[in-house]
Design an enzyme around this catalytic site. Sequence first.
Site, short mmCIF file in Angstrom:
data_model
loop_
_atom_site.label_atom_id
_atom_site.label_comp_id
_atom_site.label_asym_id
_atom_site.label_seq_id
_atom_site.Cartn_x
_atom_site.Cartn_y
_atom_site.Cartn_z
N TYR A 144 41.12 -12.47 32.21
CA TYR A 144 39.71 -12.84 32.19
C TYR A 144 39.59 -14.34 32.21
CZ TYR A 144 34.84 -13.15 30.56
OH TYR A 144 33.49 -13.43 30.44
N ASP A 167 44.92 -21.03 32.18
CA ASP A 167 43.71 -20.80 31.41
C ASP A 167 44.15 -20.68 29.95
OD1 ASP A 167 41.56 -19.86 30.01
OD2 ASP A 167 40.99 -18.34 31.48
N LYS A 210 37.06 -22.06 23.07
CA LYS A 210 37.33 -21.50 21.75
C LYS A 210 37.78 -22.58 20.75
CE LYS A 210 37.31 -17.00 23.69
NZ LYS A 210 37.76 -16.44 24.94
C1 LIG Z 1 36.95 -16.32 26.31
C2 LIG Z 1 37.69 -16.65 27.56
C3 LIG Z 1 37.09 -17.27 28.66
C4 LIG Z 1 35.61 -17.50 28.74
O1 LIG Z 1 35.14 -18.34 27.77
P1 LIG Z 1 33.59 -18.26 27.32
O2 LIG Z 1 33.43 -19.42 26.41
O3 LIG Z 1 33.40 -16.93 26.69
O4 LIG Z 1 32.80 -18.40 28.58
C5 LIG Z 1 37.89 -17.67 29.70
N1 LIG Z 1 39.21 -17.44 29.70
C6 LIG Z 1 39.82 -16.83 28.68
C7 LIG Z 1 41.29 -16.64 28.71
C8 LIG Z 1 39.07 -16.38 27.59
O5 LIG Z 1 39.67 -15.71 26.60
#
Ligand SMILES: *Cc1c(COP(=O)(O)O)cnc(C)c1O
Length: 419
Positions: A144, A239, A267
């Site tokens: 994701y 990511d 995060k």
């Molecule tokens: C949470 C997440 C996102 C998206 O971040 P948001 O702040 O929710 O838009 C992107 N990549 C990874 C790996 C994530 O866990």
Amino acid sequence: MHFDYSQQAFALASTLMPGGVNSPVRAFQSVGGTPLFINHAKGDKVTDIDGNTFIDYVCSWGPGILGHAHPQVIQAVQKACVDGLTFGAPTRKESTLAQLVQQCYPAIEKLRLVNSGTEACMSAIRAARGYTHRDYIIKCIGCYHGHSDGLLVKAGSGLLTQAVADSDGVPSGYTKTTLLAPYNDEKAIQQLFETYPNQIAAVIIEPVAANMGVVPPKPGYLQFLRDITKTYDSILIFDEVITGFRLALGGASEYFGITPDMATFGKIVGGGMPLAAYGGKKEIMDVISPVGSVYQAGTLSGNPIATTAGIETLQILMKDPDIYDRIDYKTAQLAQAYKEKGYTVNRVGSLMSVFFTDQEVVDYASAKTSDTQQFAHYFHIMLDHGIYVAPSQFEAMFISDAHDQKDIEKTIQIIQTYL
Ligand SMILES: *Cc1c(COP(=O)(O)O)cnc(C)c1O
């Protein structure tokens, strides 16, 4: 345990917001029941509006590496608020946070602060495309990277075929340039590069997948991605929205010793506030406007309050790097307890998932073999005993520095007694 107030609050919220929530997985749809409406949180515990208190292994889905409401972070945020909430003009705090990120993660020569992980990944890809003048990207099935149109693709089995969006409302044109490979499958990536040799701008990957449950990279997989992207002059984007500042100060890059061209953060980097970042090699980042011709902007980007929370959080982590050993140790204890009960456990550092399957979970297909009904049952047993884990099989369990030994032992006891 009663949830009367949460039920009332959810009934009202459901008339106002789709599913009563502002992010789908909060809605408890895959486990049933009513989401907890939180009143306050402190350390490793959250308390709902009915007054029930839980040991929290969601940690706001990752940001809470220090636990909730860390006094130093709260105090700094309170102080910053007094000076104004937003200016739409630069502050020195933005450079301070940028320098801290750079110290932790040397591959970040330049970066941009944004407001969410979604925005960070979307913007990193735009920069990679602008820099390479190529259109295609590769992402792995089950990873994701936020909900921007071109990245809302994970299913669709056809390798070398064009991806189909997981979501309605995404025109096929937006996903045509997203190529898919199963996680941990080197051959699939190899084939994509051979099929589109001069057209792939970037590979974006969660260096430890944590959105299909936790799935570690196989030994050599990240090095393989590093090598093949170099061979084809393509950009490797880690990511690190979850892994950044969690597996180590330098995220998965430090943990596995692999340096990407670009990385995205979210995060933890915002210390619990809406802040994220993307960055990488200077020459790539200099394609961004106003230096270059790739546009990316944000009214609240680099917001002084969010930036303050990020600075304090990173400073606490940098002053006390033993934190990573501590959270690793605690998570290992929990993992051991689940394993002794016969569950399949994937763990990397303080990221962990329990799967209800006999198979080894190495990618999306094997993650999907987990029995989600059994997960729902497990979730409610834990909740009934005061343990709050993510209300979905395909999310990670997060352990923070605030989880004290007593609460870890209490959790283990519940695992041993009731699972
Ligand atoms: C949470 C997440 C996102 C998206 O971040 P948001 O702040 O929710 O838009 C992107 N990549 C990874 C790996 C994530 O866990």
